[in-house]
Motif scaffolding. Sequence first.
Motif, PDB file in Angstrom:
ATOM      1  N   GLU A   1      13.680   6.559  -7.272  1.00  0.00           N
ATOM      2  CA  GLU A   1      13.524   7.464  -6.139  1.00  0.00           C
ATOM      3  C   GLU A   1      12.397   6.996  -5.221  1.00  0.00           C
ATOM      4  N   THR A   2      11.313   6.512  -5.808  1.00  0.00           N
ATOM      5  CA  THR A   2      10.187   5.993  -5.029  1.00  0.00           C
ATOM      6  C   THR A   2      10.626   4.830  -4.150  1.00  0.00           C
TER       7      THR A   2
ATOM      8  N   GLU B   1      12.155   2.561   1.040  1.00  0.00           N
ATOM      9  CA  GLU B   1      13.179   1.885   1.842  1.00  0.00           C
ATOM     10  C   GLU B   1      13.498   2.702   3.100  1.00  0.00           C
ATOM     11  N   GLU B   2      13.696   3.981   2.932  1.00  0.00           N
ATOM     12  CA  GLU B   2      14.015   4.841   4.072  1.00  0.00           C
ATOM     13  C   GLU B   2      12.846   4.860   5.047  1.00  0.00           C
TER      14      GLU B   2
ATOM     15  N   LEU C   1       0.826  -1.209   0.000  1.00  0.00           N
ATOM     16  CA  LEU C   1       0.000   0.000   0.000  1.00  0.00           C
ATOM     17  C   LEU C   1       0.864   1.264   0.000  1.00  0.00           C
ATOM     18  N   ALA C   2       1.900   1.276   0.841  1.00  0.00           N
ATOM     19  CA  ALA C   2       2.787   2.444   0.899  1.00  0.00           C
ATOM     20  C   ALA C   2       3.492   2.638  -0.442  1.00  0.00           C
ATOM     21  N   GLY C   3       3.959   1.542  -1.040  1.00  0.00           N
ATOM     22  CA  GLY C   3       4.598   1.628  -2.352  1.00  0.00           C
ATOM     23  C   GLY C   3       3.639   2.157  -3.401  1.00  0.00           C
ATOM     24  N   GLY C   4       2.405   1.692  -3.359  1.00  0.00           N
ATOM     25  CA  GLY C   4       1.388   2.158  -4.307  1.00  0.00           C
ATOM     26  C   GLY C   4       1.122   3.646  -4.182  1.00  0.00           C
ATOM     27  N   ARG C   5       1.050   4.122  -2.935  1.00  0.00           N
ATOM     28  CA  ARG C   5       0.844   5.568  -2.714  1.00  0.00           C
ATOM     29  C   ARG C   5       2.012   6.379  -3.278  1.00  0.00           C
ATOM     30  N   LEU C   6       3.230   5.904  -3.031  1.00  0.00           N
ATOM     31  CA  LEU C   6       4.400   6.630  -3.527  1.00  0.00           C
ATOM     32  C   LEU C   6       4.508   6.568  -5.045  1.00  0.00           C
TER      33      LEU C   6
END
Length: 170
Positions: free
Chosen positions: A126-127, A132-133, A40-45
């Motif tokens: 960059e995403t 990762e960070e 979900l976080a990856g999708g938002r980014l």
Amino acid sequence: MTTELPHIGAMEAGPTGATEVGSGGHVSQTLARVSRLHRLAGGRLLRPTGLCSGQEFLMMTLWDAGPVRQSELARALDLDPSTVTLMLRRLEQGGHVTRARDPQDRRVMLVRASERSYALRPKVAETWARLEEHILDGLDDGEREAFARILMKVEKNLAADEGDEGPERS
């Protein structure tokens, strides 16, 4: 009368720090929730790039490999061919990939990243760096290294079981 179910995140943490749901499998339950939240976080980014979660893996493969057979792409991504076909249809509609018949074998479809899609490559990188960070925030260097090592071992264990009928092998 209906019973209100507690939200998993609001449940009491057990001795491992995982929530007490069902019987056993606390690590697996936590891993499943973490995987979902990571996606979900990856999708938002990824949203500003126009890609949906999962499509970036396909694009990264094409950016690195150049033109590939659609069947090889499915194998490389470890996805069902029908899933890859659907992903490619959406990416093609968005102008990110092109598909054409292989001149050497007209039965085969070759897939390649469109020229336009290469502008997304640094944005996707960059995403992933931002994600990762975000997931490693608050961990020191030693914890980050240990976490990566443990995840690789878990991945290796799960990959070794791939194709088996389950954890109880004869």
